[in-house]
Design an enzyme around this catalytic site. Sequence first.
Site, PDB file in Angstrom:
ATOM      1  N   LEU A  59       0.796  -1.221   0.000  1.00 19.26           N
ATOM      2  CA  LEU A  59       0.000   0.000   0.000  1.00 19.26           C
ATOM      3  C   LEU A  59       0.831   1.276   0.000  1.00 19.26           C
ATOM      4  O   LEU A  59       0.289   2.372  -0.190  1.00 19.26           O
ATOM      5  CB  LEU A  59      -0.949   0.010   1.199  1.00 19.26           C
ATOM      6  N   SER A 124      -5.434  -0.785  18.838  1.00 14.92           N
ATOM      7  CA  SER A 124      -4.929  -1.721  19.847  1.00 14.92           C
ATOM      8  C   SER A 124      -5.043  -1.127  21.241  1.00 14.92           C
ATOM      9  O   SER A 124      -4.978   0.097  21.429  1.00 14.92           O
ATOM     10  CB  SER A 124      -3.456  -2.028  19.546  1.00 14.92           C
ATOM     11  N   THR A 126      -2.807  -1.210  23.225  1.00 18.97           N
ATOM     12  CA  THR A 126      -1.489  -0.668  23.583  1.00 18.97           C
ATOM     13  C   THR A 126      -1.536   0.847  23.741  1.00 18.97           C
ATOM     14  O   THR A 126      -0.664   1.424  24.395  1.00 18.97           O
ATOM     15  CB  THR A 126      -0.438  -1.026  22.527  1.00 18.97           C
ATOM     16  N   TYR A 149       5.478   0.017  17.640  1.00 23.67           N
ATOM     17  CA  TYR A 149       4.213  -0.495  17.102  1.00 23.67           C
ATOM     18  C   TYR A 149       3.030   0.229  17.735  1.00 23.67           C
ATOM     19  O   TYR A 149       2.132   0.726  17.045  1.00 23.67           O
ATOM     20  CB  TYR A 149       4.102  -2.000  17.351  1.00 23.67           C
ATOM     21  N   LYS A 153      -0.047   2.936  16.229  1.00 24.54           N
ATOM     22  CA  LYS A 153      -1.495   2.825  16.404  1.00 24.54           C
ATOM     23  C   LYS A 153      -2.072   4.119  16.997  1.00 24.54           C
ATOM     24  O   LYS A 153      -3.122   4.598  16.563  1.00 24.54           O
ATOM     25  CB  LYS A 153      -1.831   1.629  17.298  1.00 24.54           C
ATOM     26  N   PHE A 177      -8.045  -6.039  22.337  1.00 22.95           N
ATOM     27  CA  PHE A 177      -7.203  -6.528  23.415  1.00 22.95           C
ATOM     28  C   PHE A 177      -6.373  -7.702  22.841  1.00 22.95           C
ATOM     29  O   PHE A 177      -5.553  -7.458  21.965  1.00 22.95           O
ATOM     30  CB  PHE A 177      -8.047  -6.800  24.654  1.00 22.95           C
ATOM     31  N   ASN A 197       5.410 -13.852  18.609  1.00 25.00           N
ATOM     32  CA  ASN A 197       5.488 -12.726  19.533  1.00 25.00           C
ATOM     33  C   ASN A 197       4.367 -12.747  20.553  1.00 25.00           C
ATOM     34  O   ASN A 197       4.438 -12.079  21.572  1.00 25.00           O
ATOM     35  CB  ASN A 197       5.439 -11.416  18.739  1.00 25.00           C
TER      36      ASN A 197
END
Length: 342
Positions: A59, A124, A126, A149, A153, A177, A197
């Site tokens: 993309l 996320s 996070t 990461y 987000k 989650f 991971n």
Amino acid sequence: MAILVTGGLGYIGSHTVVELLNNGFEVVIVDDMSNSEKFVLENIKEITGKSPVLYPFDLKRRDLLAQVLDAHYIEGCINFAAFKAVGESQVKPVDYYENNLFSLINILQEFKERNISNFVFSSSCTVYGQADKMPIDEDTLLKTPESSYGKTKQMGEEILRDFANAHKKKVTLLRYFNPIGAHPSAKIGELPIGIPNNLVPYVMQTAAGIREELHVWGADYPTPDGTAIRDYIYVVDLAKAHVLALKKILNSKEETLVDVYNLGTGKGSSVLEVVHAFEKANNVKVPYKICGRREGDITIAYADVSKVERELGWKSKTTLEEALRTTWEWQKYLETRNEKDC
């Protein structure tokens, strides 16, 4: 009219494509295949009896994206296209910023020029960091994530808010989650590349003998059994929430809309609870070793899901053991598939 699903052959993307097809949507997938395999597309066809259109490119190539949008009447997008390994993002932060943000910006530039609205974003939990109270609701103060990461987000959410407000678009931010499990057909599931991971793929591979033992990072947390607690949500339940979120913004009469929803079960499970639930669900043993804590890991995180239940009528229906049973069936499918390829 069709829905653009970026990263649609990945783990959550492929399950969402199945749910979209089962709900009568036409689907156009763009996926660079960096975290998937070609057989996933064939298996989606087997599960649904329908054939999504696939464009296998990156993309970051906006010129190719423009050609796809020229060829199809796209009504909206569900965006899963992102690198997602937390640990790797710390080693390759620039790669994560480039891939996760440039691809998002390219889609939004094309949507702006073509006056396409309706965007569902794969975010996320996070973005919350270690929250000060449990459960975590959507109004919880966002903290700077520990990983690159997580930062992509959080930045993605801010970009989408600005996009919606400046250009009168409708956006939904879905904060996951911990997705687990596989489709009940055992034909699509998580395909971790290299060493997993996430906890459940590592548990699965350890049970299968691919890994010698599971490393449990920390058993001295202030939790009942000393191990960290997370909210584990079955991937098919998660996928169904995307369809409901998409339908809501498609049907909304508002010009500008930004919705945010947590997607979880509303219940936390510790690492050792997950291990023992996997053993019980599948009648297998998972050898594990207690190790020291990993830097950056949080102690506990689980969702307040009252908002998504109230506004979308969505609720997780699958138990932890049921979800973990599908994970093991998926592993057995992969082993059978690998044997045929040999």
